[in-house]
Design an enzyme around this catalytic site. Structure first.
Site, PDB file in Angstrom:
ATOM      1  N   SER A 169       2.084  -5.670   2.974  1.00  0.00           N
ATOM      2  CA  SER A 169       3.411  -5.560   3.442  1.00  0.00           C
ATOM      3  C   SER A 169       4.139  -6.641   2.407  1.00  0.00           C
ATOM      4  CB  SER A 169       3.870  -5.737   4.855  1.00  0.00           C
ATOM      5  OG  SER A 169       3.182  -7.179   5.213  1.00  0.00           O
ATOM      6  N   SER A 174       1.412 -10.452   9.837  1.00  0.00           N
ATOM      7  CA  SER A 174       1.141  -9.452   9.312  1.00  0.00           C
ATOM      8  C   SER A 174      -0.582  -9.368   9.552  1.00  0.00           C
ATOM      9  CB  SER A 174       1.326  -9.504   7.917  1.00  0.00           C
ATOM     10  OG  SER A 174       0.404  -8.614   7.083  1.00  0.00           O
ATOM     11  N   SER A 175      -1.140  -8.755  10.422  1.00  0.00           N
ATOM     12  CA  SER A 175      -2.360  -8.511  10.504  1.00  0.00           C
ATOM     13  C   SER A 175      -3.363  -8.158   9.573  1.00  0.00           C
ATOM     14  CB  SER A 175      -2.735  -7.380  11.711  1.00  0.00           C
ATOM     15  OG  SER A 175      -2.046  -8.055  12.823  1.00  0.00           O
ATOM     16  N   ASN A 176      -2.999  -7.448   8.508  1.00  0.00           N
ATOM     17  CA  ASN A 176      -3.863  -7.291   7.387  1.00  0.00           C
ATOM     18  C   ASN A 176      -3.828  -8.545   6.397  1.00  0.00           C
ATOM     19  OD1 ASN A 176      -2.020  -6.676   4.747  1.00  0.00           O
ATOM     20  ND2 ASN A 176      -0.670  -5.862   6.346  1.00  0.00           N
ATOM     21  N   CYS A 191       0.783  -1.221  -0.030  1.00  0.00           N
ATOM     22  CA  CYS A 191       0.087   0.173   0.107  1.00  0.00           C
ATOM     23  C   CYS A 191       0.817   1.229   0.065  1.00  0.00           C
ATOM     24  CB  CYS A 191      -0.812  -0.187   1.421  1.00  0.00           C
ATOM     25  SG  CYS A 191       0.113   0.064   2.971  1.00  0.00           S
ATOM     26  N   CYS A 215       2.654   5.526   8.915  1.00  0.00           N
ATOM     27  CA  CYS A 215       1.661   5.685   8.205  1.00  0.00           C
ATOM     28  C   CYS A 215       0.725   6.782   8.580  1.00  0.00           C
ATOM     29  CB  CYS A 215       1.080   4.287   7.949  1.00  0.00           C
ATOM     30  SG  CYS A 215      -0.256   4.370   6.979  1.00  0.00           S
ATOM     31  N   GLU A 232       1.736  -1.416  16.354  1.00  0.00           N
ATOM     32  CA  GLU A 232       0.611  -0.250  16.123  1.00  0.00           C
ATOM     33  C   GLU A 232      -0.251  -0.033  17.376  1.00  0.00           C
ATOM     34  OE1 GLU A 232      -3.154   0.759  13.387  1.00  0.00           O
ATOM     35  OE2 GLU A 232      -1.484  -0.671  12.452  1.00  0.00           O
TER      36      GLU A 232
END
Length: 405
Positions: free
Chosen positions: A380, A316-318, A59, A150, A180
């Site tokens: 990511s 990676s959470s997303n 992203c 970000c 985060e």
């Protein structure tokens, strides 16, 4: 919002994009991904169809963070450069930075270990951001800070800051141990008595709602269960009277929104509709990139697919959120990278849904006849790693990826 000496604090890079662009392209560009884009996100060969979600991979926030790390190395070629944790949750990107001589600082529950950092050194702040305590420590040291936090994360920080300023507890949908979320939660420290509580999912949010309404577990049981998830001196009898909902930007968007609705309804039942605004606030702080990738996956899942491949780091959470969405509709494999696809054995190593355990599944592409494989990747995951995964999908069915063009 963090502020510091403009001579040592950088948030907009160093104007060296043109100097590092070739290095970035060679490290992270993928030929097959470019080919997929040019062919309406579809590749067909040897009875295999690969369909790529229209939003995937890096992203803007991730691209910016990685680019600024490269710029920092170019700007300070002779200085010692540290990184507070991982720049993003992708081992290949972090390994590349390590090869460039960027050193990774270790972390504990109390923050990062800055004992090696001196005023003449450079510290890169990751895309996740750092806590207020970490930021103040670095400012005291006086080193150069390259802040890649970000913009979507900063947007959540603004909301949490406003909640704490106005006397609301921040109820954060996220993982209490995630970099985060820790950075976001720390924003309440700007105000005396600032408080937060982190909930992992709707089930935990409903436990909070039950407590608000005077049912469910006892105060002691609540404090015991959420001890690691709450601010120091958190008291549910006091701090659950006024709540503002926020979220870790990479969580499942629909769940974050649903949690906000659930808490609002609990407040209405507890205090009455007329008084809700005095006890409850919520704003849509869903990251647009997270939302776009989840929307693109939902669109892809409307098609007939035999299997779904989700590429991205296991932490990676997303990526985990994307895999969870896919698993609801089709057999899904969350792989860390292309090396998880064993062409010779026809097996795949992947993270089992809803766990942190990697397992191996044989014959994952053994369906007879034509097969349709859907594919997406977390924010990511660089394009070259996505392309390598596409290549192994075709190779697993006897198609030489080099012949696809």
């Amino acid at each position: 919002m963090p502020t510091s000496d403009p001579s040592t604090y950088y948030r907009k890079g160093f104007g060296l994009k043109s100097e590092i662009q070739d290095s970035l392209a060679s490290d992270y560009t993928g030929r097959l991904v470019d080919l997929l884009r040019s062919r309406d996100y579809t590749l067909d060969a040897g009875g295999v169809t690969v369909r790529l979600a229209k939003e995937f991979g890096f992203c803007y926030g991730v691209e910016r963070a990685v680019e600024y790390a490269y710029q920092a190395r170019a700007k300070f070629p002779d200085r010692r450069i540290f990184l507070a944790g991982e720049i993003i949750h992708n081992p290949h990107v972090n390994n590349k930075l390590s090869e460039m001589g960027i050193e990774f600082l270790s972390a504990s529950d109390t923050g990062f270990d800055y004992s090696q950092v001196r005023p003449e050194h450079v510290v890169i702040l990751p895309a996740f951001g750092v806590t207020i305590g970490d930021f103040e420590t670095l400012r005291t040291i006086g080193c150069v800070m390259v802040d890649t936090t970000c913009g979507s994360v900063l947007n959540v920080w603004k909301r949490v800051d406003a909640y704490a300023r106005d006397g609301y507890t921040s109820l954060i949908h996220g993982k209490y141990y995630h970099e985060e979320t820790r950075a976001t939660a720390s924003q309440v420290e700007r105000y005396p008595g600032g408080s937060y509580l982190v909930v992992r999912n709707m089930e935990q949010a409903q436990e909070v709602c039950a407590y608000i309404e005077g049912r469910g577990m006892s105060r002691d049981a609540f404090l015991s269960k959420y001890a690691k998830c709450a601010s120091p001196h958190f008291d549910p009898d006091v701090h659950l009277q006024r709540i503002g909902v926020a979220n870790q930007t990479t969580m499942l968007a629909r769940e974050s929104l649903a949690i906000g609705v659930e808490v609002g309804q609990a407040m209405a039942r507890r205090y009455g509709e007329a008084a809700v605004r005095e006890h409850f606030r919520t704003f849509d702080t869903i990251c647009s990139a997270t939302q776009d990738r989840q929307d693109a996956v939902n669109e892809l899942l409307r098609e007939p697919l035999d299997v779904m491949l989700v590429v991205g780091g296991y932490n990676s959470s997303n990526t985990i959120s994307l895999a969870a969405l896919c698993a609801e509709r089709v057999t899904t494999y969350h792989v860390a990278d292309a090396s998880c696809l064993d062409v010779e054995r026809g097996s795949v190593r992947h993270m089992a849904p809803g766990t942190t355990t990697e397992i191996e599944t044989a014959g994952w592409l053994s369906k007879e006849g034509p097969i349709r494989v859907g594919l997406t990747a977390g924010a990511s995951t660089p394009n070259n790693k996505i392309g390598e995964s596409v290549a192994r999908v075709f190779a697993s069915r006897g198609v030489d990826p080099a012949t696809i063009g």
